[in-house]
Scaffold this active site. Structure first.
Site, PDB file in Angstrom:
ATOM      1  N   TYR A   3      -3.070 -21.017  48.455  1.00 57.98           N
ATOM      2  CA  TYR A   3      -3.660 -19.692  48.587  1.00 57.98           C
ATOM      3  C   TYR A   3      -2.626 -18.612  48.315  1.00 57.98           C
ATOM      4  O   TYR A   3      -1.420 -18.890  48.211  1.00 57.98           O
ATOM      5  CB  TYR A   3      -4.276 -19.505  49.985  1.00 57.98           C
ATOM      6  CG  TYR A   3      -3.275 -19.310  51.101  1.00 57.98           C
ATOM      7  CD1 TYR A   3      -2.508 -20.371  51.560  1.00 57.98           C
ATOM      8  CD2 TYR A   3      -3.087 -18.071  51.696  1.00 57.98           C
ATOM      9  CE1 TYR A   3      -1.579 -20.198  52.588  1.00 57.98           C
ATOM     10  CE2 TYR A   3      -2.172 -17.884  52.726  1.00 57.98           C
ATOM     11  CZ  TYR A   3      -1.427 -18.951  53.160  1.00 57.98           C
ATOM     12  OH  TYR A   3      -0.509 -18.775  54.163  1.00 57.98           O
ATOM     13  N   ARG A  57       3.619 -17.065  41.861  1.00 61.14           N
ATOM     14  CA  ARG A  57       3.826 -18.056  42.934  1.00 61.14           C
ATOM     15  C   ARG A  57       2.609 -18.971  43.070  1.00 61.14           C
ATOM     16  O   ARG A  57       2.754 -20.167  43.333  1.00 61.14           O
ATOM     17  CB  ARG A  57       4.121 -17.347  44.269  1.00 61.14           C
ATOM     18  CG  ARG A  57       4.530 -18.322  45.364  1.00 61.14           C
ATOM     19  CD  ARG A  57       4.969 -17.628  46.629  1.00 61.14           C
ATOM     20  NE  ARG A  57       3.897 -16.850  47.225  1.00 61.14           N
ATOM     21  CZ  ARG A  57       4.041 -16.058  48.275  1.00 61.14           C
ATOM     22  NH1 ARG A  57       5.227 -15.922  48.853  1.00 61.14           N
ATOM     23  NH2 ARG A  57       3.021 -15.378  48.763  1.00 61.14           N
ATOM     24  N   ARG A  78     -15.225 -38.188  49.234  1.00 59.98           N
ATOM     25  CA  ARG A  78     -13.998 -38.231  50.036  1.00 59.98           C
ATOM     26  C   ARG A  78     -13.199 -39.493  49.764  1.00 59.98           C
ATOM     27  O   ARG A  78     -13.648 -40.607  50.042  1.00 59.98           O
ATOM     28  CB  ARG A  78     -14.322 -38.139  51.532  1.00 59.98           C
ATOM     29  CG  ARG A  78     -13.053 -37.962  52.378  1.00 59.98           C
ATOM     30  CD  ARG A  78     -13.335 -37.889  53.862  1.00 59.98           C
ATOM     31  NE  ARG A  78     -12.094 -37.599  54.591  1.00 59.98           N
ATOM     32  CZ  ARG A  78     -11.147 -38.516  54.857  1.00 59.98           C
ATOM     33  NH1 ARG A  78     -11.297 -39.767  54.464  1.00 59.98           N
ATOM     34  NH2 ARG A  78     -10.046 -38.165  55.505  1.00 59.98           N
ATOM     35  N   HIS A 138      -8.751 -40.368  49.230  1.00 58.49           N
ATOM     36  CA  HIS A 138      -7.444 -39.706  49.189  1.00 58.49           C
ATOM     37  C   HIS A 138      -6.929 -39.505  47.772  1.00 58.49           C
ATOM     38  O   HIS A 138      -6.270 -38.516  47.477  1.00 58.49           O
ATOM     39  CB  HIS A 138      -6.415 -40.494  49.993  1.00 58.49           C
ATOM     40  CG  HIS A 138      -6.668 -40.461  51.467  1.00 58.49           C
ATOM     41  ND1 HIS A 138      -7.753 -41.074  52.060  1.00 58.49           N
ATOM     42  CD2 HIS A 138      -5.986 -39.871  52.478  1.00 58.49           C
ATOM     43  CE1 HIS A 138      -7.722 -40.864  53.365  1.00 58.49           C
ATOM     44  NE2 HIS A 138      -6.652 -40.147  53.648  1.00 58.49           N
ATOM     45  N   LYS A 174       2.687 -22.740  48.947  1.00 61.70           N
ATOM     46  CA  LYS A 174       1.809 -21.952  49.831  1.00 61.70           C
ATOM     47  C   LYS A 174       0.499 -22.724  50.027  1.00 61.70           C
ATOM     48  O   LYS A 174      -0.557 -22.367  49.471  1.00 61.70           O
ATOM     49  CB  LYS A 174       1.594 -20.545  49.267  1.00 61.70           C
ATOM     50  CG  LYS A 174       1.184 -19.549  50.338  1.00 61.70           C
ATOM     51  CD  LYS A 174       1.422 -18.137  49.881  1.00 61.70           C
ATOM     52  CE  LYS A 174       0.713 -17.111  50.742  1.00 61.70           C
ATOM     53  NZ  LYS A 174       1.123 -17.074  52.138  1.00 61.70           N
ATOM     54  N   LEU A 176       9.047 -20.339  52.921  1.00 61.49           N
ATOM     55  CA  LEU A 176       8.292 -19.878  51.762  1.00 61.49           C
ATOM     56  C   LEU A 176       9.077 -18.712  51.146  1.00 61.49           C
ATOM     57  O   LEU A 176       9.569 -17.843  51.878  1.00 61.49           O
ATOM     58  CB  LEU A 176       6.905 -19.380  52.200  1.00 61.49           C
ATOM     59  CG  LEU A 176       6.033 -18.873  51.060  1.00 61.49           C
ATOM     60  CD1 LEU A 176       5.471 -20.031  50.244  1.00 61.49           C
ATOM     61  CD2 LEU A 176       4.887 -18.015  51.587  1.00 61.49           C
TER      62      LEU A 176
HETATM   63  N1  PLP Z   1       6.282 -17.381  55.356  1.00 60.90           N
HETATM   64  C1  PLP Z   1       5.066 -17.903  55.598  1.00 60.90           C
HETATM   65  C2  PLP Z   1       4.967 -19.223  56.292  1.00 60.90           C
HETATM   66  C3  PLP Z   1       3.905 -17.217  55.207  1.00 60.90           C
HETATM   67  O1  PLP Z   1       2.697 -17.749  55.456  1.00 60.90           O
HETATM   68  C4  PLP Z   1       4.028 -15.958  54.570  1.00 60.90           C
HETATM   69  C5  PLP Z   1       2.861 -15.202  54.157  1.00 60.90           C
HETATM   70  O2  PLP Z   1       1.746 -15.586  54.332  1.00 60.90           O
HETATM   71  C6  PLP Z   1       5.319 -15.452  54.350  1.00 60.90           C
HETATM   72  C7  PLP Z   1       6.418 -16.192  54.742  1.00 60.90           C
HETATM   73  C8  PLP Z   1       5.517 -14.122  53.680  1.00 60.90           C
HETATM   74  O3  PLP Z   1       5.228 -14.212  52.308  1.00 60.90           O
HETATM   75  P1  PLP Z   1       4.774 -12.936  51.473  1.00 60.90           P
HETATM   76  O4  PLP Z   1       5.815 -11.896  51.687  1.00 60.90           O
HETATM   77  O5  PLP Z   1       4.721 -13.409  50.069  1.00 60.90           O
HETATM   78  O6  PLP Z   1       3.435 -12.527  52.009  1.00 60.90           O
END
Ligand code: PLP
Length: 287
Positions: A33, A52, A100, A102, A149, A207
């Site tokens: 997402y 991203r 369903r 895997h 993400k 992230l």
């Molecule tokens: N870290 C995590 C685990 C997140 O879920 C998010 C945003 O949802 C971020 C960092 C911040 O990322 P961004 O600045 O791209 O929103």
């Protein structure tokens, strides 16, 4: 006004928006997402968020649901239909609908796409930032690929719920060495007593936040010393300032970590400046 969502080719009333029970997102959290801020009728850092998204999809071998121009059009249409001037647009892509099992489904299974948008109240956000927020610390218990993400967010959900129950906004994950990795939905930062901005390197354990990247660029423009290195909970508790970043909160000052008040308990000058000037450096695509 009733909200509208985009679900697999159709714009539908939000209250009736459904995905199939065998969507792999629902069955396996097999999807990714993105969230972009909408600010003053602009999409913020759309290009970076979609870059991203492409990377997350590639890392999981999920096909892009469509080309970027088509995706951008759908995002704009969802924002327009929901009359969002300030808020968030959310995109979710899963490996699609299949029996369903895997193993990945047959190669002709189309990925599923959902896009939603909602308004937020900029004045309420400013008010919250003037007070700052509290964070708690919890042991890191997520998988190693937090650079993707993924919609698999159960550890984040549990950590943030624990924070809420303790009167905090965010939970900071702490690795085995005692270093803060990041928050449940935000990146973590401190400002040292010497005035240096510190955040963990993006190579491992976090992230690569888009807001994080923009803040690094803004700090460089403002001549603030920047150190990309791990920091411990103890260092954060005795820091001059602390804050969190995400598209949904931009820069939010942290004024308490567990039971420790950070500095004098008020948002620090650097955090406030970074929040104020953020949109001078972010990429704005007007709607
Ligand atoms: N870290 C995590 C685990 C997140 O879920 C998010 C945003 O949802 C971020 C960092 C911040 O990322 P961004 O600045 O791209 O929103």
């Amino acid at each position: 006004m009733s909200r509208v969502a985009y679900v697999n080719g159709q714009y539908v009333p939000h209250s009736q928006a459904c995905v199939h029970i065998e969507d792999r997102g629902y069955q396996f959290a097999d999807g990714v997402y993105e969230v972009c801020e909408i600010w003053n009728r602009n999409i913020v850092d759309e290009r970076r968020h979609l870059d991203r998204l492409d990377r997350s999809l590639r890392e999981l071998s999920i096909d892009a649901p469509m080309g970027r121009p088509a995706l951008c059009l759908i995002m704009r249409e969802v924002i327009r239909r929901n009359r969002v001037k300030n808020g968030l647009v959310y995109l979710q892509v899963t490996r699609g609908v299949a029996k369903r099992d895997h193993y990945f489904p047959a190669g002709d299974t189309p990925p599923a796409l959902v896009v939603t948008a909602r308004s937020t109240d900029p004045r309420a956000a400013e008010k919250a930032a003037e007070t700052g927020c509290a964070v708690i610390t919890v042991p890191e218990n997520r998988w190693e690929r937090v650079d993707i993400k993924s919609i698999g967010l159960l550890p984040n959900v549990l950590a943030k719920q624990k924070a809420k129950e303790q009167g905090a906004k965010e939970a900071w994950f702490v690795d085995r060495d005692g270093n803060v990795t990041e928050g449940g939905s935000t990146n973590a930062w401190i400002v040292t007593k010497e005035g240096a901005l510190v955040t963990r390197p993006a190579e491992a354990g976090i992230l690569r936040g888009i807001t994080r990247q923009v803040v690094i660029e803004l700090a460089a423009r403002e001549g603030i010393k920047f150190e990309e290195r791990p920091f411990t909970v103890e260092e954060a508790k005795s820091a001059r300032e602390a804050f969190i970043t995400a598209a949904s909160t931009i820069v939010m000052p942290v004024v308490r970590i567990d039971d420790t008040v950070v500095a004098n308990g008020y948002p620090g000058a650097i955090s406030r400046m970074l929040r104020e000037k953020f949109h001078e450096v972010s990429e704005l695509e007007s709607l």
